[in-house]
Write a protein that holds these residues in place. Structure first.
Motif, mmCIF file in Angstrom:
data_model
loop_
_atom_site.group_PDB
_atom_site.id
_atom_site.type_symbol
_atom_site.label_atom_id
_atom_site.label_comp_id
_atom_site.label_asym_id
_atom_site.label_seq_id
_atom_site.Cartn_x
_atom_site.Cartn_y
_atom_site.Cartn_z
ATOM 1 N N GLY A 139 1.361 -1.305 -0.387
ATOM 2 C CA GLY A 139 -0.106 -0.196 0.187
ATOM 3 C C GLY A 139 0.413 1.632 -0.018
ATOM 4 N N ALA A 140 0.094 2.710 0.494
ATOM 5 C CA ALA A 140 1.034 4.090 0.508
ATOM 6 C C ALA A 140 1.995 3.747 1.160
ATOM 7 N N ARG A 141 2.265 3.320 2.520
ATOM 8 C CA ARG A 141 2.996 3.095 3.153
ATOM 9 C C ARG A 141 4.714 2.707 1.914
ATOM 10 N N GLY A 142 4.795 1.991 1.703
ATOM 11 C CA GLY A 142 5.520 1.450 0.326
ATOM 12 C C GLY A 142 6.359 -0.216 0.743
ATOM 13 N N LEU A 143 7.631 -0.135 -0.571
ATOM 14 C CA LEU A 143 8.137 -1.441 -0.500
ATOM 15 C C LEU A 143 9.790 -0.759 0.362
ATOM 16 N N PRO A 144 10.121 -1.465 1.309
ATOM 17 C CA PRO A 144 11.391 -0.560 1.282
ATOM 18 C C PRO A 144 11.818 -2.142 1.771
ATOM 19 N N GLY A 145 13.646 -2.008 1.771
ATOM 20 C CA GLY A 145 14.117 -2.965 1.880
ATOM 21 C C GLY A 145 15.130 -3.787 1.011
ATOM 22 N N ILE A 146 14.071 -3.066 -0.993
ATOM 23 C CA ILE A 146 14.709 -3.979 -1.476
ATOM 24 C C ILE A 146 16.481 -3.057 -1.831
ATOM 25 N N THR A 147 16.900 -4.323 -2.815
ATOM 26 C CA THR A 147 18.432 -4.677 -2.435
ATOM 27 C C THR A 147 19.254 -3.402 -3.364
ATOM 28 N N ARG A 148 20.397 -2.586 -3.517
ATOM 29 C CA ARG A 148 20.561 -1.759 -4.591
ATOM 30 C C ARG A 148 21.337 -2.302 -5.444
ATOM 31 N N TYR A 149 21.061 -2.644 -6.415
ATOM 32 C CA TYR A 149 22.029 -2.567 -7.439
ATOM 33 C C TYR A 149 22.134 -1.729 -8.535
ATOM 34 N N THR A 150 21.645 -0.823 -8.414
ATOM 35 C CA THR A 150 21.832 0.506 -9.004
ATOM 36 C C THR A 150 22.556 1.220 -8.818
ATOM 37 N N ASN A 151 23.576 1.431 -9.690
ATOM 38 C CA ASN A 151 25.005 2.440 -9.182
ATOM 39 C C ASN A 151 25.068 3.740 -10.843
ATOM 40 N N SER B 77 10.437 3.567 -19.767
ATOM 41 C CA SER B 77 9.394 4.066 -18.532
ATOM 42 C C SER B 77 9.798 3.088 -17.521
ATOM 43 N N GLY B 78 9.512 2.235 -17.910
ATOM 44 C CA GLY B 78 9.998 0.498 -17.009
ATOM 45 C C GLY B 78 11.077 -0.190 -16.398
ATOM 46 N N VAL B 79 12.168 0.458 -17.439
ATOM 47 C CA VAL B 79 13.340 -0.082 -16.756
ATOM 48 C C VAL B 79 13.883 0.830 -16.602
ATOM 49 N N ALA B 80 13.772 2.276 -16.990
ATOM 50 C CA ALA B 80 13.942 3.335 -15.589
ATOM 51 C C ALA B 80 12.763 3.553 -14.154
ATOM 52 N N GLY B 81 11.778 2.915 -14.086
ATOM 53 C CA GLY B 81 11.326 3.036 -13.430
ATOM 54 C C GLY B 81 12.364 1.331 -12.753
ATOM 55 N N GLY B 82 12.642 0.409 -12.909
ATOM 56 C CA GLY B 82 12.950 -0.949 -12.532
ATOM 57 C C GLY B 82 14.637 -0.136 -12.120
ATOM 58 N N LEU B 83 15.379 0.571 -12.567
ATOM 59 C CA LEU B 83 16.613 0.520 -11.481
ATOM 60 C C LEU B 83 16.765 1.914 -10.979
ATOM 61 N N LEU B 84 15.648 2.715 -10.261
ATOM 62 C CA LEU B 84 15.069 3.648 -9.775
ATOM 63 C C LEU B 84 14.857 2.498 -8.338
ATOM 64 N N ALA B 85 14.284 1.650 -8.296
ATOM 65 C CA ALA B 85 13.948 0.856 -6.964
ATOM 66 C C ALA B 85 15.191 0.554 -6.753
ATOM 67 N N HIS B 86 15.973 0.426 -7.690
ATOM 68 C CA HIS B 86 16.765 -0.744 -7.383
ATOM 69 C C HIS B 86 18.402 0.317 -6.923
ATOM 70 N N TYR B 87 17.689 1.420 -6.772
ATOM 71 C CA TYR B 87 18.767 2.884 -6.856
ATOM 72 C C TYR B 87 18.429 2.999 -4.983
ATOM 73 N N LEU B 88 17.457 3.150 -5.187
ATOM 74 C CA LEU B 88 16.616 3.965 -3.567
ATOM 75 C C LEU B 88 16.266 3.046 -2.904
ATOM 76 N N MET B 89 16.423 1.529 -3.178
ATOM 77 C CA MET B 89 16.237 0.737 -2.192
ATOM 78 C C MET B 89 14.465 1.063 -1.202
ATOM 79 N N PHE B 90 13.933 1.391 -1.847
ATOM 80 C CA PHE B 90 12.780 1.604 -1.020
ATOM 81 C C PHE B 90 11.406 2.713 -2.021
ATOM 82 N N ILE B 91 10.500 2.001 -2.614
ATOM 83 C CA ILE B 91 9.169 2.591 -3.772
ATOM 84 C C ILE B 91 7.932 2.834 -2.659
ATOM 85 N N GLN B 92 7.146 3.709 -3.477
ATOM 86 C CA GLN B 92 5.613 4.159 -2.485
ATOM 87 C C GLN B 92 4.897 4.551 -3.899
ATOM 88 N N PRO B 93 4.049 4.688 -3.797
ATOM 89 C CA PRO B 93 2.801 4.899 -4.978
ATOM 90 C C PRO B 93 3.128 5.982 -5.301
#
Lengths: 257, 290
Positions: free
Chosen positions: B112-124, B183-199
């Protein structure tokens, strides 16, 4: 049947709201003919072109191109069957180069798929080069090869018309519809245009329907004319017959000519 | 130093999304106010795949991009088939973007709105740069192919394009699918850079940022939007010192670009040595005339 028919309209009608643009129009164009489509302003000439090319769907009646009913098919399908046109108010891709305008008309010819295109395979470049060479041939034909790199929007009027014709020819049509190609041209340009129309008619084995107000051009190129007024056909025949037809004179000059 | 690298990484990621929208808006002439939703779909798909299923990073990003593409076709077929005019389409896709956000906020798996934490950082930075280079290369190949010619024809004059035998619907749909993939590629990279995403990261604000980058970067250009996307990430960061004036200067920047370069920074051109030389010449001519 005398000749093979290129185009037949059978009882075609089209109205916009309460206005009847075309009423029960029937006409035939035989293969290899140059037919002039004339009539006063607002007679429905351009509407006929829009119906034949699928821009409008006929309310009733049938449009037959080379024995196949095409009324109401989307434009890109009708074009792929061999119909090409030019526009009354020139519609070039103004921001693109003269060469690119013709290149785009050849878009269905390169032989590669999406995968090859994305991977940038060698054959993509080879095919594109082949298309550019082909586009240049069409520019040569209408005398525009020295302006290939120029922006199409920067062309003077007469040359823009020529480019539009080159672009239509690149579609490899059987039937070419020219909508007032001489509009806004001076007498010299019209003389050149006449040569061009007769040349492409012969070289490409084309059937041509020509909408035109410049009677000198019509008389010089069209052995047969169809006259429209208020969306109906009022006369048909050779230029000599048309010139003396009382209904035509009345349409152009009024009741008490 | 880490901070600067982070800003550059984000610039590259935003650049990839801008490339995608450049294909759809800059080359096909269709406006969209909802491309952030495709970033969101890519981000969540990729993140969930690496987080729960342990899928390798690259595969997860590609899967996220494919998911965004599929969804874009689902929304694209009915809206483009209905021949919505470009601006109406932009609104339709904006509504779709809102719907995606609400769905992300209400699904169990996305937390939900709290977001998804704890994603591994693969993007640098190297990963983001490499991805940007690959995606730019793909975009270039697309634009230089017959598929690109068709898109450009649709942008320049849809009526004339149709008379060239170009199927408007298929051309727009292909561009939409391609742009959603980016856009999807950018989103995937973003998630694995920030390690946290929310809607809330993938709302109209982000969509507007992207369209601003494409328009300010220049219609009919790939490098322009990438450049503008980077500028729009970097300048607000530099302006953090003048916190109160940040948004004012940001807005001013947009206005100045549109006033002095109405066609965008690089309208109808690509960033190249030849173009820079031409720019120099033009400017000299301007000064001698003045």
């Amino acid at each position: 049947m005398r000749d093979t028919m290129m185009l037949e309209l059978r009882g075609v009608s089209k109205s916009f709201g309460g206005i009847k643009a075309i009423t029960d129009l029937s006409m035939e164009v035989a293969e290899g003919e140059i037919v002039g489509l004339i009539g006063p302003n607002g007679a429905g000439k351009t509407t006929v072109f829009n119906l034949v090319t699928g821009v409008y769907r006929p309310d009733s009646g049938e449009i037959v191109f080379r024995g196949e009913s095409v009324g109401g098919l989307p434009p890109h399908v009708i074009v792929s069957k061999g119909v090409a046109r030019t526009f009354q108010n020139i519609r070039l891709f103004n921001n693109l180069s003269v060469l690119d305008n013709v290149k785009i008309a050849l878009h269905s010819q390169p032989e590669y798929g999406l995968g090859a295109a994305l991977a940038g395979l060698g054959k993509v470049a080879i095919e594109n080069k082949r298309i550019v060479a082909k586009a240049r041939e069409f520019l040569d034909m209408v005398g525009l090869s020295d302006r290939a790199k120029l922006r199409a929007g920067a062309l003077p009027y007469g040359l823009a018309r020529r480019l539009e014709i080159a672009r239509a020819l690149a579609l490899n049509p059987r039937l070419l519809l020219l909508d007032e190609p001489a509009a806004g041209m001076n007498p010299d340009e019209i003389a050149d245009l006449k040569e061009l129309i007769l040349k492409i008619h012969k070289d490409f084995n084309l059937t041509i329907v020509l909408i035109e107000h410049r009677m000198d051009l019509v008389m010089a190129t069209c052995p047969r004319l169809v006259v429209l007024n208020f969306g109906t056909k009022i006369a048909e025949g050779s230029p000599e017959e048309i010139q003396t037809n009382p209904q035509v004179l009345q349409a152009y000059l009024g009741e008490d000519y | 130093m880490g901070y600067a690298l982070g800003v550059l990484t984000l610039s590259c990621i935003q650049g990839i999304a801008a490339l995608g929208l450049a294909i759809f808006t800059g080359f096909t002439g269709q406006f969209s106010l909802g491309h952030a939703a495709f970033m969101g779909i890519g981000a969540y798909t990729a993140a969930l795949l690496t987080y729960f299923a342990g899928v390798p990073f690259v595969i997860a990003v590609v899967a996220g991009a494919l998911a965004a593409t599929v969804i874009s076709l689902v929304i694209g077929v009915p809206t483009l088939k209905a021949k919505l005019r470009s601006d109406y389409f932009a609104i339709a896709i904006m509504g779709f973007g809102e719907a995606v956000r609400v769905i992300l906020e209400n699904l169990q798996i996305t937390q939900g709105a709290r977001g998804l934490p704890g994603i591994t950082r693969y993007t640098n930075l190297p990963v983001a740069l490499l991805a940007l280079a690959i995606m730019a290369w793909l975009a270039r190949n697309f634009i230089l192919s017959k598929y690109g010619w068709r898109a450009i024809a649709v942008r320049e004059d849809p009526v004339a394009a149709e008379m060239m035998g170009i199927d408007l619907f298929r051309t727009k749909l292909l561009s939409l699918g391609a742009s959603a993939f980016f856009s999807g590629v950018a989103g995937g990279l973003l998630a694995h850079y920030l390690m946290f995403i929310q809607p809330v990261m993938f709302t109209n604000v982000q969509s507007t940022q992207l369209i601003a980058a494409v328009v300010a970067g220049g219609i009919g250009s790939l490098t322009g939007p990438v450049l503008a996307a980077a500028i729009f990430i970097i300048i607000p960061e530099l302006l953090r010192v003048a916190n109160m004036w940040r948004l004012v200067i940001y807005g001013l920047m947009l206005i100045l670009i549109m006033v002095f370069r109405p066609a965008g920074l690089m309208g109808y051109h690509e960033l190249s040595l030849e173009w820079l030389r031409g720019l120099g010449r033009r400017n000299r001519r301007l000064t001698t005339n003045a």
